[in-house]
Scaffold this motif. Sequence first.
Motif, PDB file in Angstrom:
ATOM      1  N   ALA A   1      -3.393  -0.071   5.166  1.00  0.00           N
ATOM      2  CA  ALA A   1      -3.298   0.841   4.146  1.00  0.00           C
ATOM      3  C   ALA A   1      -2.694   2.035   4.774  1.00  0.00           C
ATOM      4  O   ALA A   1      -2.131   2.795   4.169  1.00  0.00           O
ATOM      5  CB  ALA A   1      -4.381   0.884   3.230  1.00  0.00           C
ATOM      6  N   THR A   2      -3.517   2.380   6.064  1.00  0.00           N
ATOM      7  CA  THR A   2      -3.427   3.835   6.437  1.00  0.00           C
ATOM      8  C   THR A   2      -1.716   3.754   7.078  1.00  0.00           C
ATOM      9  O   THR A   2      -1.288   4.872   7.224  1.00  0.00           O
ATOM     10  CB  THR A   2      -4.339   4.082   7.532  1.00  0.00           C
ATOM     11  OG1 THR A   2      -4.561   3.108   8.348  1.00  0.00           O
ATOM     12  CG2 THR A   2      -5.868   4.260   6.707  1.00  0.00           C
TER      13      THR A   2
ATOM     14  N   VAL B   1       0.828   3.817  -3.054  1.00  0.00           N
ATOM     15  CA  VAL B   1      -0.420   4.532  -3.601  1.00  0.00           C
ATOM     16  C   VAL B   1      -0.880   5.535  -2.654  1.00  0.00           C
ATOM     17  O   VAL B   1      -0.449   5.381  -1.338  1.00  0.00           O
ATOM     18  CB  VAL B   1      -1.804   3.484  -3.792  1.00  0.00           C
ATOM     19  CG1 VAL B   1      -1.334   2.515  -4.800  1.00  0.00           C
ATOM     20  CG2 VAL B   1      -2.253   2.697  -2.577  1.00  0.00           C
ATOM     21  N   ASP B   2      -1.563   6.374  -2.966  1.00  0.00           N
ATOM     22  CA  ASP B   2      -1.829   7.598  -2.266  1.00  0.00           C
ATOM     23  C   ASP B   2      -3.323   7.601  -1.838  1.00  0.00           C
ATOM     24  O   ASP B   2      -3.590   7.817  -0.507  1.00  0.00           O
ATOM     25  CB  ASP B   2      -1.830   9.063  -3.081  1.00  0.00           C
ATOM     26  CG  ASP B   2      -0.441   9.407  -3.658  1.00  0.00           C
ATOM     27  OD1 ASP B   2       0.491   9.322  -2.749  1.00  0.00           O
ATOM     28  OD2 ASP B   2      -0.340   9.447  -4.872  1.00  0.00           O
ATOM     29  N   ILE B   3      -4.293   7.088  -2.511  1.00  0.00           N
ATOM     30  CA  ILE B   3      -5.581   6.916  -2.244  1.00  0.00           C
ATOM     31  C   ILE B   3      -6.011   5.231  -2.504  1.00  0.00           C
ATOM     32  O   ILE B   3      -5.926   4.698  -3.699  1.00  0.00           O
ATOM     33  CB  ILE B   3      -6.477   7.735  -2.883  1.00  0.00           C
ATOM     34  CG1 ILE B   3      -6.154   9.115  -2.417  1.00  0.00           C
ATOM     35  CG2 ILE B   3      -8.162   7.276  -2.694  1.00  0.00           C
ATOM     36  CD1 ILE B   3      -7.011  10.347  -3.259  1.00  0.00           C
ATOM     37  N   ALA B   4      -6.667   4.627  -1.555  1.00  0.00           N
ATOM     38  CA  ALA B   4      -7.202   3.341  -1.740  1.00  0.00           C
ATOM     39  C   ALA B   4      -8.496   3.218  -1.596  1.00  0.00           C
ATOM     40  O   ALA B   4      -9.165   3.823  -0.597  1.00  0.00           O
ATOM     41  CB  ALA B   4      -6.547   2.111  -0.890  1.00  0.00           C
TER      42      ALA B   4
ATOM     43  N   CYS C   1      -1.441   5.656   3.138  1.00  0.00           N
ATOM     44  CA  CYS C   1      -2.787   5.740   2.182  1.00  0.00           C
ATOM     45  C   CYS C   1      -3.865   6.318   3.150  1.00  0.00           C
ATOM     46  O   CYS C   1      -4.013   6.424   4.236  1.00  0.00           O
ATOM     47  CB  CYS C   1      -3.351   4.525   1.971  1.00  0.00           C
ATOM     48  SG  CYS C   1      -2.511   3.581   0.423  1.00  0.00           S
TER      49      CYS C   1
ATOM     50  N   PHE D   1       0.929  -1.063   0.139  1.00  0.00           N
ATOM     51  CA  PHE D   1      -0.087  -0.002  -0.036  1.00  0.00           C
ATOM     52  C   PHE D   1       0.685   1.217  -0.053  1.00  0.00           C
ATOM     53  O   PHE D   1       0.151   2.208  -0.095  1.00  0.00           O
ATOM     54  CB  PHE D   1      -0.857  -0.052   1.244  1.00  0.00           C
ATOM     55  CG  PHE D   1      -2.152  -0.866   1.114  1.00  0.00           C
ATOM     56  CD1 PHE D   1      -3.082  -0.516   0.286  1.00  0.00           C
ATOM     57  CD2 PHE D   1      -1.977  -2.096   1.600  1.00  0.00           C
ATOM     58  CE1 PHE D   1      -4.276  -1.403   0.296  1.00  0.00           C
ATOM     59  CE2 PHE D   1      -3.136  -3.065   1.539  1.00  0.00           C
ATOM     60  CZ  PHE D   1      -4.202  -2.453   0.779  1.00  0.00           C
TER      61      PHE D   1
END
Length: 323
Positions: free
Chosen positions: A66-67, A47-50, A71, A44
């Motif tokens: 992810a965070t 990537v910037d936005i999931a 993300c 993750f």
Amino acid sequence: MLLNLLEEREFPVREIYAASGSGGERATFRDRGVRAEALDSFNFAKVDIAFFCDGEEIAEEYAPRATAAGCVVIDDSPAFRLEGDVPLVVPEVNREQLGGYERQRIVANPSSCALMLATVLKPLQKAVGIERVNVVTMQAASGKDRPGVEELAGQATAMFNMKPVEREIFPAQLAFNLIPQIGSFFDDGSTREEMKLRWETQKLLEDEQLNVNVTAVRVPVFHGHAMVVHLELAGELSAESALQLLQAAPGVEVMDELEEGGYPTPALDCIGQDSVLVGRIRKDVGNPKGLNLWVVADNIRKGAALNSIQIAEILIQEYLQQQ
């Protein structure tokens, strides 16, 4: 739908990735193939936005990963919708709540019905206030994703061919039938779907005391949710004034003509539309503060994918570029 709308709206994508349980699925984005990677090993950090488009269990397990990797997660499952430090957002209703995304770096997408209801109620709440909402939702088979659509189609085909009807997804036969149960039951007889709509609407409209009474019904329609809404307003409002307020409201389209077909229907009017459609706007003849509405929307496009992308667009324009 999410990929289609990212492309249609020219979302600023430098690189796009997909991930699923075991990986391997293929999709197309901007005329090139995208192959899903295995979710458990997905990085993750790249990537910037999931966008999370799966169920609660997946979101609960993987959104924190992810965070932690940096993300911002936009989650379409119920996993985080009612958490106090996670914004639940419909941009046309409460876009200012996106300022709180940094608390967990998660923004929750509401259920399709909560999105529809809050979008229509917001201008009326602002104008005169709302004391009570009575709503009957009529939810399409696609509310249970592709398996729900396939089960409805299979049941209808079986009935036309005089064959036994098989059921796996829904609690009763859906073809040529109505099912007054969506979700499991609570002790008081309410279903989870009914209480979810109550709680999410209260959060979206920032009114924990708002009385929202719901009956949720699954109907034999492939796509497009509908609802019958009766409001008890805090002040008197004519049907004409309500119509004008709704015509001016962002995300709302009014179809209200006193003639055959002068109202929106799921199959003919809402599919592929970016607005919540409203018709049959009329006073309650027995209550000077009562108002009746008929509300329809594309539950996959407007009720899920589009809202997620609108959230991402605002995050990019107003928050992420400042970091």
